[in-house]
Scaffold this active site. Structure first.
Site, PDB file in Angstrom:
ATOM      1  N   CYS A  41       0.867  -1.177   0.000  1.00 40.65           N
ATOM      2  CA  CYS A  41       0.000   0.000   0.000  1.00 40.65           C
ATOM      3  C   CYS A  41       0.901   1.224   0.000  1.00 40.65           C
ATOM      4  CB  CYS A  41      -0.884  -0.009   1.243  1.00 40.65           C
ATOM      5  SG  CYS A  41      -1.638   1.591   1.578  1.00 40.65           S
TER       6      CYS A  41
ATOM      7  N   CYS B  33     -10.909  -4.763 -10.936  1.00 44.43           N
ATOM      8  CA  CYS B  33     -10.726  -3.358 -11.301  1.00 44.43           C
ATOM      9  C   CYS B  33      -9.510  -2.768 -10.615  1.00 44.43           C
ATOM     10  CB  CYS B  33     -12.009  -2.572 -11.086  1.00 44.43           C
ATOM     11  SG  CYS B  33     -12.037  -1.509  -9.649  1.00 44.43           S
TER      12      CYS B  33
HETATM   13 ZN   LIG Z   1      -2.705   1.129   3.537  1.00 47.15          ZN
END
Ligand SMILES: [Zn+2]
Ligand SMILES: [Zn+2]
Ligand SMILES: [Zn+2]
Ligand SMILES: [Zn+2]
Ligand SMILES: [Zn+2]
Ligand SMILES: [Zn+2]
Ligand SMILES: [Zn+2]
Lengths: 569, 156
Positions: free
Chosen positions: A269, A282
């Site tokens: 992330c 997606c």
């Molecule tokens: Zn995160």
């Protein structure tokens, strides 16, 4: 073959997936016939009947002739009537001579393979009267069959005799297992000798596909569901041509060692650095709580910076912008010039591969949907299954669009740098298409989930229906434009006379958009249907539609947000 | 056909062997090895009027398990300068490959090899260099073949 009527098989004039044949845009279609084993056997039997009747030879001999002339009745006839003797000699059809053979009268004969002397009735001979014992015949036939398809043109074991050993003799002497193999070769010869018929390359699939002369498009869909290019047998790759595909696949195998890291299915992330696995098709990613950071899988940029709301171009398809977004500043980028070609390749490869995994995922979803989820949805939302076809249509559209989009990245990789105009136009169309697809897929995955997980019927189900159906048809149009432009080689294409786009992304799916769509296709995996028409609703228009790219712009804007076209042109 | 191993040799092989020993073809001798009745020691006399005249060539012949459905395996053990025989002694002969017929025999194979010595075929070469030599300068190639015969195939 050419002259055998094929009345029994259905001829599927299937369009290549989602491209509906709008009245204003007849899509080129692949014309082909799918042949099952039974169809092939029927055709073989029909051809044999034909030759047998016309030439007055036995059915076995007809089979021998047809195999030699690649199952073409007309070629058999032509050659036979031009020079029967020569044809007979070539294929080993010796005429039975009335003169007695050397063994006439003998009760016992020696088999010149095993040297045993046996009663004549235990010996077998083709029409040339070269007798061998049954067990030697069986051995001879066994050896030939296990040597490969050459057994279909088996000749007499006598070393100087070329008499053909036909199907009836082979089958009467072969073991069960060998007979089966022989039948297999016989069946296969129809396809493998015929330049118009090819096997479906899907593993384990037993259908063959015959291309009907005049078909200019090669993408075919086998009855097993596999879509492939009839010409090069790779998976379907319209609108990209076979050469580009071959180059790209070669390139991928050459680069595959460098590319291993790309195949990893997780990325950190960008905010909290925890690995995030991409499990939806997606590109819109949401980190797990508590972070919940939303970002783009491809560029790792914040999702909020994506899409139209910020007025920015949907950037993730664009290499140039990706580089600007990337970690390299200008100076660093120069130092990295040497790495540039790999970098460029990486860019396209990653997008190609990501679209492929999205496609696979969407296809699995579609199958799951049709198997079970559609029932769930029907029960939860109190809608008859017959009214839920729009969901499968949407998923099928996603599958097809991911396939097209994937191949456009191979196309993009080989687009010449000098052709800036083409490049811009291509990236523009690709961007539009990709953007539409992202919205469609997000709606089909995330919104659908809400309705599936709901405790009971939700009041906004009809809004969902309108939104998803609308996105499906809009996306289809974008992709039609993209496919057509690429098939025209990006030569000055005038944009498709597509229905006007009556809203921004917010507008699409709102009540302003009505979609009338006649669902005529029962074909799975194909969202084909009649043309979709969108008509503006009753409200005052909030948008003007760009004549060039169909983008719906706010009334205040004088130039198109998308393509900078001046309003009114 | 009966399954076959050394102790249980097919009748065909027994018969062929008997006949090879009792009525040998001219210029050819073939005798089975004592340990393995499918393995034959073969001698072929270089044919008259060929570059191999005067030579005695040693070969080995082996009958595979599926003989006579499959051809015998034959190989020259004596070095020979021939366009259809390579330096490992392997022979390029159609009946040993795709033109094999189970109605052919050891005798026919050996006679064909003998004929190949009389009529080398440089158009279907196994030993590229030798074939090239044969085609560009046959006189010289034949001289080399004679020389090799003298060096390797005389006085076994
Ligand atoms: Zn995160
Ligand atoms: Zn015959
Ligand atoms: Zn026999
Ligand atoms: Zn198939
Ligand atoms: Zn292709
Ligand atoms: Zn992005
Ligand atoms: Zn525009």
């Amino acid at each position: 073959m050419d002259d055998v009527p094929s009345s029994e098989e259905e001829t599927s004039d299937i369009d290549t997936g989602s491209w509906s044949d709008d009245e204003d845009m007849p899509a080129p279609q692949a014309l082909y016939t799918i042949l099952s084993e039974k169809d092939i056997k029927d055709r073989q039997a029909e051809a044999i009947d034909n030759v047998w009747t016309v030439l007055s030879v036995s059915k076995t001999d007809a089979g021998i002739l047809l195999r030699h002339f690649k199952w073409s009745v007309s070629r058999v006839n032509d050659a036979w009537f031009a020079d029967e003797a020569r044809v007979r000699e070539t294929v080993g059809l010796i005429e039975w001579s009335v003169e007695g053979d050397a063994y006439d009268g003998a009760n016992k004969l020696t088999c010149w393979i095993c040297f045993d002397t046996l009663p004549r009735e235990d010996m077998k001979a083709p029409v040339c009267r070269h007798y061998f014992c049954e067990s030697c015949w069986t051995g001879y036939i066994h050896t030939a069959i296990n040597d490969g398809p050459g057994c279909l043109t088996l000749r007499c074991p006598h070393s100087t005799c070329s008499a053909a050993v036909g199907e009836d003799m082979v089958l009467s002497l072969a073991s069960e297992e060998d007979a089966q193999k022989y039948h297999r070769y016989l069946l296969r010869s129809y396809v493998e000798d015929n330049r118009k018929v090819k096997w479906c390359p899907a593993p384990g699939c037993e259908f063959a596909v015959e291309l009907i002369p005049g078909s200019t498009v090669y993408d075919v869909t086998c009855k097993c569901g596999h879509q492939f290019c009839w010409n090069c047998l790779e998976e379907a790759h319209r609108p990209v041509d076979c050469d580009t595909v071959a180059k790209w696949i070669l390139k991928n195998s050459a680069e595959s060692e460098n590319m291993n890291w790309i195949l990893a299915n997780s990325k950190p992330c960008p905010k909290c650095k925890r690995p995030i696995e991409k499990n939806q098709g997606c590109m819109h990613m949401s980190c797990t709580p508590p972070c919940k950071y939303e970002f783009c899988w491809l560029c790792l940029g914040a999702w909020s910076e994506h899409g139209e709301r910020t007025g920015g171009f949907y950037a993730c398809n664009r290499y140039e912008i990706a580089k600007q977004e990337g970690v390299y500043d200008e100076a660093e980028r120069r130092r990295e010039m040497a790495k540039n070609s790999l970098e460029k390749y990486t860019h396209y490869y990653e997008r190609w591969a990501t679209n492929e995994s999205s496609r696979v995922k969407a296809k699995e979803d579609l199958i799951k949907l049709e198997k079970e989820k559609i029932e769930d949805l029907s029960n939860k939302q109190c809608q008859p299954v017959s009214q839920l076809k729009f969901v499968a249509d949407a998923m099928a559209q996603v599958v097809e669009c991911r396939r097209v989009l994937k191949w456009t990245y191979a196309y993009g990789y080989y687009l010449k740098v000098e052709e800036q105009g083409k490049r811009d136009f291509f990236e523009y169309l690709q961007g539009e298409a990709e953007h539409g697809l992202e919205r469609l897929q997000e709606c089909a995955e995330k919104d659908l989930k809400d309705f599936l997980q709901a405790d009971g019927p939700k009041s906004n189900f009809n809004e969902f229906r309108t939104k998803l159906a609308g996105l499906t048809s809009v996306t289809r149009i974008y992709f039609q434009n993209l496919v057509r432009a690429l098939e025209n080689g990006l030569s000055d294409v005038d944009p498709a006379p597509s229905p006007s786009r009556s809203g921004s992304s917010k507008g699409i799916g709102s009540s302003k958009l009505t979609v009338s769509k006649s669902l005529n296709g029962s074909r799975r995996g194909s969202a084909s249907g009649s043309a979709s028409r969108r008509t503006g609703g009753g409200d005052e228009p909030e948008y003007w539609t760009c004549g060039r790219c169909t983008y719906g712009n706010p009334m205040a804007a004088e130039v198109c947000d998308m393509c900078q076209n001046v309003r009114g042109l | 056909m009966a399954a076959s191993c050394n102790s249980n040799l097919p009748r065909r092989i027994i018969k062929e062997t008997q006949r090879l020993l009792s009525e040998p073809a001219p210029g050819i001798s073939a005798s089975p090895s004592e340990e393995n009745l499918r393995y034959f020691n073969v001698m072929i006399l270089g044919p008259n009027q060929s570059p191999y005249e005067g030579g005695l060539f040693k070969l080995e012949l082996f009958l595979p398990e599926d003989y006579p459905m499959a051809p015998p395996k034959v190989r020259f053990l004596t070095k020979i300068y021939h366009p259809n025989i390579d330096k490992l002694g392997r022979i390029c002969l159609d009946i040993l490959k795709d033109k094999w017929s189970p109605a052919l025999q050891i005798r026919t194979v050996l006679l064909s090899i003998q004929a190949l010595l009389s009529a080398p075929n440089p158009d279907d070469p196994l030993a590229e260099n030798i074939a090239k030599h044969w085609k560009t300068n046959e006189t010289e190639a034949v001289a080399t073949a004679r020389e090799w015969t003298r060096m390797y195939a005389s006085g076994v």
